[in-house]
Write a protein that holds these residues in place. Structure first.
Motif, PDB file in Angstrom:
ATOM      1  N   THR A  85      34.167  -6.420 -34.825  1.00 44.71           N
ATOM      2  CA  THR A  85      35.591  -6.639 -34.570  1.00 44.71           C
ATOM      3  C   THR A  85      35.814  -7.250 -33.188  1.00 44.71           C
ATOM      4  O   THR A  85      36.546  -8.244 -33.038  1.00 44.71           O
ATOM      5  CB  THR A  85      36.363  -5.308 -34.665  1.00 44.71           C
ATOM      6  N   PHE A  89      37.144 -11.039 -32.456  1.00 50.24           N
ATOM      7  CA  PHE A  89      38.446 -11.127 -31.790  1.00 50.24           C
ATOM      8  C   PHE A  89      38.343 -11.958 -30.510  1.00 50.24           C
ATOM      9  O   PHE A  89      39.173 -12.850 -30.267  1.00 50.24           O
ATOM     10  CB  PHE A  89      38.959  -9.726 -31.477  1.00 50.24           C
ATOM     11  N   ILE A 102      39.115  -4.664 -38.915  1.00 56.44           N
ATOM     12  CA  ILE A 102      40.051  -3.746 -38.249  1.00 56.44           C
ATOM     13  C   ILE A 102      40.346  -2.541 -39.143  1.00 56.44           C
ATOM     14  O   ILE A 102      40.289  -1.383 -38.705  1.00 56.44           O
ATOM     15  CB  ILE A 102      41.367  -4.462 -37.897  1.00 56.44           C
ATOM     16  N   VAL A 136      37.057   0.843 -28.138  1.00 54.14           N
ATOM     17  CA  VAL A 136      37.602  -0.338 -28.822  1.00 54.14           C
ATOM     18  C   VAL A 136      38.506  -1.124 -27.881  1.00 54.14           C
ATOM     19  O   VAL A 136      38.447  -2.363 -27.826  1.00 54.14           O
ATOM     20  CB  VAL A 136      38.378   0.090 -30.092  1.00 54.14           C
TER      21      VAL A 136
END
Length: 237
Positions: A85, A89, A102, A136
């Motif tokens: 992720t 991103f 996600i 995260v």
């Protein structure tokens, strides 16, 4: 009006292909048709990922047990999803190429949280949620150099395989799939196969392509165990 239509279709059609389709009126352009199929399939995967692990979460919660689910397997999978992720991103890949990560992240974290709550305590589970959210945020905030994210993504390959194979070994040792959900495993297999195609056309990133190809193989192994141990699970029940 044209600008509004172009903006509405930009999710599925690149600016270049918009001109090919609606200015040159060439609807048979092979490159643009592949791009349209890839983006459409990618968005379909993203939509499907909203519920892909929900059957597994419901099964664990209703049984108040995570028996038969490998703790280390889920942890390795969670790390791999987080790395994937953040890497996608920060690289600004099209959302259709990675958006499902996600929702898989949230659902995998939920499975781990339930596992910790039922095997340890709610306090440990709560602490895990906080630490995961912080990790995260740091990885996706741009504070971590892209080179490190690349190495993390590369590490996803052995970790993802380790996670899946640990689960497969647990199934083999128990001669049962335990609390694993057939619906979830089937959807994960189909999604990883489709992601190979979308990664080729949307990103061209060899690390992502290899990751999803091996994920398809590993998911296929676990899926096959439902067939192998189906009669055994019925006898246990």
């Amino acid at each position: 009006m044209e600008d509004l239509f172009k903006s509405a279709t930009s999710v599925l059609i690149t600016p270049k292909c918009y001109d090919v389709f609606f200015k040159d009126w060439n609807f048979l352009n092979e490159e643009c048709l592949k791009s349209l199929l890839s983006r459409g399939l990618g968005l379909g995967i993203v939509a499907g990922s909203l519920l892909v692990k929900l059957p597994q979460i419901v099964k664990i919660y209703s049984e108040k047990s995570a028996e038969g689910i490998s703790f280390w397997g889920v942890l390795c999978e969670l790390f791999a999803i987080i790395a994937n992720t953040a890497y996608s991103f920060v690289n600004r890949f099209p959302f259709s190429a990675w958006g499902d990560a996600i929702f898989l992240l949230i659902q995998t974290a939920a499975i781990m949280t339930l596992q910790l709550a039922y095997t340890m305590s709610t306090g440990v589970a709560t602490g895990f949620v906080g630490v995961t959210a912080l990790v995260v945020y740091i990885l996706m905030s741009g504070l971590v150099p892209l080179s490190i994210l690349w190495y993390m993504q590369a590490a996803c390959i052995p970790l993802m395989l380790a996670g899946k194979l640990l689960q497969a070994f647990t199934n083999y040792k128990n001669h049962s799939v335990g609390q694993l959900s057939l619906a979830t495993c089937l959807l994960l297999f189909l999604g990883s196969v489709a992601r190979v195609f979308t990664s080729v056309h949307e990103t061209g990133d060899s690390i992502l392509i290899l990751t999803y190809a091996l994920a398809s193989l590993a998911n296929g192994i676990i899926l096959s165990q439902f067939y192998l141990y189906w009669d055994m699970d019925k006898k246990i029940k």
